[in-house]
Structure formats: C-alpha cells, structure tokens
Write a protein that holds these residues in place. Structure first.
Motif, PDB file in Angstrom:
ATOM      1  N   TYR A   1       0.842  -1.192   0.000  1.00  0.00           N
ATOM      2  CA  TYR A   1       0.000   0.000   0.000  1.00  0.00           C
ATOM      3  C   TYR A   1       0.877   1.242   0.000  1.00  0.00           C
ATOM      4  N   ARG A   2       0.452   2.256  -0.783  1.00  0.00           N
ATOM      5  CA  ARG A   2       1.135   3.542  -0.770  1.00  0.00           C
ATOM      6  C   ARG A   2       0.123   4.666  -0.627  1.00  0.00           C
ATOM      7  N   THR A   3       0.573   5.755  -0.007  1.00  0.00           N
ATOM      8  CA  THR A   3      -0.278   6.922   0.151  1.00  0.00           C
ATOM      9  C   THR A   3      -0.255   7.760  -1.122  1.00  0.00           C
ATOM     10  N   ALA A   4      -1.028   8.844  -1.099  1.00  0.00           N
ATOM     11  CA  ALA A   4      -1.062   9.763  -2.240  1.00  0.00           C
ATOM     12  C   ALA A   4       0.298  10.381  -2.507  1.00  0.00           C
ATOM     13  N   LYS A   5       1.138  10.458  -1.468  1.00  0.00           N
ATOM     14  CA  LYS A   5       2.476  11.024  -1.624  1.00  0.00           C
ATOM     15  C   LYS A   5       3.530   9.947  -1.845  1.00  0.00           C
ATOM     16  N   ASP A   6       3.073   8.731  -2.136  1.00  0.00           N
ATOM     17  CA  ASP A   6       3.954   7.617  -2.486  1.00  0.00           C
ATOM     18  C   ASP A   6       4.745   7.082  -1.301  1.00  0.00           C
ATOM     19  N   SER A   7       4.337   7.410  -0.083  1.00  0.00           N
ATOM     20  CA  SER A   7       4.954   6.798   1.096  1.00  0.00           C
ATOM     21  C   SER A   7       4.429   5.379   1.247  1.00  0.00           C
ATOM     22  N   VAL A   8       5.308   4.443   1.575  1.00  0.00           N
ATOM     23  CA  VAL A   8       4.920   3.050   1.715  1.00  0.00           C
ATOM     24  C   VAL A   8       4.294   2.823   3.082  1.00  0.00           C
ATOM     25  N   LEU A   9       3.095   2.274   3.081  1.00  0.00           N
ATOM     26  CA  LEU A   9       2.373   1.998   4.322  1.00  0.00           C
ATOM     27  C   LEU A   9       2.561   0.560   4.788  1.00  0.00           C
ATOM     28  N   PHE A  10       2.524  -0.344   3.846  1.00  0.00           N
ATOM     29  CA  PHE A  10       2.623  -1.765   4.188  1.00  0.00           C
ATOM     30  C   PHE A  10       3.227  -2.497   3.013  1.00  0.00           C
ATOM     31  N   GLN A  11       4.154  -3.401   3.298  1.00  0.00           N
ATOM     32  CA  GLN A  11       4.785  -4.209   2.268  1.00  0.00           C
ATOM     33  C   GLN A  11       4.843  -5.646   2.756  1.00  0.00           C
ATOM     34  N   SER A  12       4.042  -6.513   2.128  1.00  0.00           N
ATOM     35  CA  SER A  12       3.961  -7.891   2.610  1.00  0.00           C
ATOM     36  C   SER A  12       5.283  -8.629   2.443  1.00  0.00           C
ATOM     37  N   ARG A  13       6.054  -8.303   1.413  1.00  0.00           N
ATOM     38  CA  ARG A  13       7.341  -8.980   1.225  1.00  0.00           C
ATOM     39  C   ARG A  13       8.246  -8.782   2.434  1.00  0.00           C
ATOM     40  N   LYS A  14       8.211  -7.589   3.007  1.00  0.00           N
ATOM     41  CA  LYS A  14       9.039  -7.311   4.182  1.00  0.00           C
ATOM     42  C   LYS A  14       8.494  -8.049   5.396  1.00  0.00           C
ATOM     43  N   GLN A  15       7.191  -7.951   5.622  1.00  0.00           N
ATOM     44  CA  GLN A  15       6.581  -8.576   6.794  1.00  0.00           C
ATOM     45  C   GLN A  15       6.641 -10.098   6.724  1.00  0.00           C
ATOM     46  N   GLN A  16       6.569 -10.649   5.507  1.00  0.00           N
ATOM     47  CA  GLN A  16       6.535 -12.095   5.314  1.00  0.00           C
ATOM     48  C   GLN A  16       7.890 -12.657   4.889  1.00  0.00           C
ATOM     49  N   MET A  17       8.938 -11.811   4.947  1.00  0.00           N
ATOM     50  CA  MET A  17      10.290 -12.254   4.577  1.00  0.00           C
ATOM     51  C   MET A  17      10.324 -12.847   3.170  1.00  0.00           C
ATOM     52  N   GLY A  18       9.579 -12.231   2.265  1.00  0.00           N
ATOM     53  CA  GLY A  18       9.588 -12.652   0.871  1.00  0.00           C
ATOM     54  C   GLY A  18       8.536 -13.676   0.500  1.00  0.00           C
ATOM     55  N   PHE A  19       7.838 -14.232   1.498  1.00  0.00           N
ATOM     56  CA  PHE A  19       6.810 -15.241   1.220  1.00  0.00           C
ATOM     57  C   PHE A  19       5.460 -14.550   1.002  1.00  0.00           C
ATOM     58  N   PRO A  20       4.577 -15.137   0.182  1.00  0.00           N
ATOM     59  CA  PRO A  20       3.303 -14.479  -0.118  1.00  0.00           C
ATOM     60  C   PRO A  20       2.295 -14.577   1.031  1.00  0.00           C
ATOM     61  N   VAL A  21       1.374 -13.636   1.022  1.00  0.00           N
ATOM     62  CA  VAL A  21       0.190 -13.688   1.881  1.00  0.00           C
ATOM     63  C   VAL A  21      -0.845 -14.561   1.178  1.00  0.00           C
TER      64      VAL A  21
END
Length: 344
Positions: free
Chosen positions: A74-94
C-alpha cells in the motif's frame, strides 16, 4: 500467513524502494471500473493487459473458495509506503481466501481482475476503500498524505485448500529456518555492538546467557516478578544512537502486562524479572530478543539493538481464572494475546 482481509492499516509509515514498483510502467494508462477503481494490469511478461471487468468477474467466480497467494503493498497519495507484505513475510506471499464480490469498489473487486502471474496497480479513494472494507473512514495518518490509496499486487498462485495449506506449511518451515540462520549470523554482531556501546558509555553491566546486558541503576526492595504476575513499568525506549522511539511518558502512564506470556518482546519477558519492585535499570537488548530482521514501523530498523531505561513500579498477582464451567462455552481459559507494548 492466511488472512481474512488485505486491508491492514499500519501504525506508522515505512519509507523505501519497493520491488513491486516494477509492475507500474509510467507509459501504461489507468483504466477505470464502473465502481470507480482505477487500475492497470500486467501479465507475466510485464506487458499491459486489456482487462474487461465483466469478463474477469466471470473467471473469478470459478475460483471462489480457492486460496490466492499474493504479494501486496500500500502507498499513500504522496507515495509513502504503508505496508509491504514482502518485508513482513520475509519474501513469502500472503494467502487469502477468495470470496464473492459482495460490494463493488473494494479490494475484492480489484483482486477479481487478476489471474496467476498477473501484477496490478489499483488506485482508490482512501475513505471509500476503508468504509467498504471496515465500515470506518480511513485513519488520520493515512489521510494526512492525501485521500488516495494505491495498492500494488503480484499474484503468485490460486490454489485449492489442500495445496494452499501444504504450501503454507512449507513456507512457515522455510521462514523459520531463514530467521534462525539470520539470528545465528546476527547474534555475534549484536554482542560486539553492545560491548562497544557499554565501553563508550562506561557502563558496569551484567550479561544474561541469552545476550541481554543490564545495569541496575537504583536497586529496589520489593519482590521480583514471576511468570503470570502483572507488572507496571515506566520506560523509555531508544536506539543506540540515542533516538527515542517510545516511552511511557508519551502514553501518560506506566505500561501493564503479564510477565512471561509473550505479550511483550522476549527481551522484556526475560529482563524485567531480573528486577526487584522499585528498581530502575538499563536493558540493552539484542535484535533477536527485540524486533529482529523485520524491525518495527518507521522508527525501529531491522536488526536494531535497543536500549530501555526502565522502572519496575509495581508487581501484582495474576487475576484468578474463572472455573472451567464458568468459561463461555465451557472451554478452557484462552491464552493471552500475542503482541508488544503499544508503540514499541
């Protein structure tokens, strides 16, 4: 990890470059569904696909009840990253169960446009998306960047329940092995970092077998807490650079939690019982006993050694558990929820 929803409003923004951005060539134009979702869809070859929502919806209905494995961001209107599953899941999919598209204009309709191997970029009105998904407007920390939300998605697979469970179990085993290998490599680096910090700051520390360094700066005279007891703690949490990321002063009161049940980081579950009630201390916690290679939010980077200045304000007996027959449904008492002190 199997989730029921993909709308995960995080507590803080995370800045950084994202691999999924590669699926958003600048020359590709957004199309728009009748419900207002702006979208771009790309195939395995990276080329834009001409997707007709009506055709995609018919194909999607055949997969309802299956499990989709995907990476999301997810990114905001200003392109800031809110959530990145690759980081949270260590590269594994949700992994998420595919459900009927009950409401147009939400995440389900966006996902319905994708097939295995596809990548998609979806742009929503943040309030509309949140209301459709949670029933509430988007949180202030989202809207302060603008009322637009962009979702990047890469679909790995769509599987039946049995195949998805098998893949999930393997992913968990692989993730645990990956984490263990990283911790083994990181542990001596953290220990060296702490020793250098101790020497630089002239601290007279003691060390636990797990690698926590601590200094009791003001001895207390009360009892030491035991597992299950409720403790009340004043604290200030800092990186070794001196930057404070949280404190009980910001919360306006000490934090309370039961010892030894996993409600806080492992370094606290081990470090706080070293203190008598009334004690003040410094805890230097290696990353493996804090937030590890994932970090926490924008303020605690991956593999960060943390310093906590703590005061054990109070120790109370654990509340009595109701008899088995008085539990809802007659079942056994439920375990404490997993998590960490707010904001830490």
């Amino acid at each position: 990890m199997l989730r029921n929803s993909l709308l995960l409003w995080p507590a803080a923004l995370v800045a950084g470059a994202i691999a999924l951005n590669a699926c958003n060539p600048a020359d590709a134009k957004f199309a728009k569904t009748k419900s207002g979702i702006e979208y771009k869809v790309f195939g395995k070859d990276g080329k834009a696909k001409d997707i007709k929502p009506e055709t995609a919806e018919a194909a999607y209905k055949k997969n309802v009840g299956q499990i989709i494995a995907l990476h999301v961001e997810y990114r905001t209107a200003k392109d800031s990253v809110l959530f990145q599953s690759r980081k949270q899941q260590m590269g594994f999919p949700v992994r998420v169960p595919l459900q009927e598209v009950a409401r147009k204009g939400g995440l389900e309709e966006a996902i319905s446009l994708l097939q295995p191997g596809d990548s998609g970029v979806f742009r929503f009105n943040a309030d509309s998306l949140s209301i459709k998904t949670t029933g509430q407007p988007a949180p202030p920390q989202i809207k302060k960047h603008g009322n637009t939300m962009t979702l990047f998605v890469k679909v790995d697979a769509i599987q039946n329940q049995a195949d998805a469970m098998a893949a999930q179990q393997k992913a968990m085993q692989d993730m645990q092995a990956k984490m263990k290998a990283h911790e083994d490599k990181q542990k001596p680096l953290d220990d060296k970092t702490i020793q250098e910090y101790v020497q630089k700051n002239n601290l007279q520390t003691q060390k636990t077998a797990s690698g926590i360094y601590y200094v009791i700066t003001q001895p207390g005279t009360g009892p030491k807490p035991t597992p299950g007891q409720i403790v009340s703690v004043n604290y200030s949490g800092k990186l070794l650079s001196g930057k404070e990321f949280d404190s009980s002063a910001k919360q306006g009161r000490p934090i309370e939690f039961p010892i030894g049940v996993g409600q806080v980081i492992p370094g606290w579950d081990e470090g706080i019982p070293l203190l008598n009630k009334g004690s003040k201390a410094i805890l230097l916690i290696p990353s493996s006993l804090a937030y590890g290679q994932r970090g926490a939010g924008a303020d605690i980077p991956a593999d960060a050694v943390l310093r906590f200045d703590v005061e054990l304000v109070d120790v109370k007996a654990a509340p009595p558990q109701p008899p088995m027959g008085m539990m809802p449904g007659g079942g056994a008492p439920q375990g404490a929820p997993q998590g960490a002190p707010q904001g830490k």
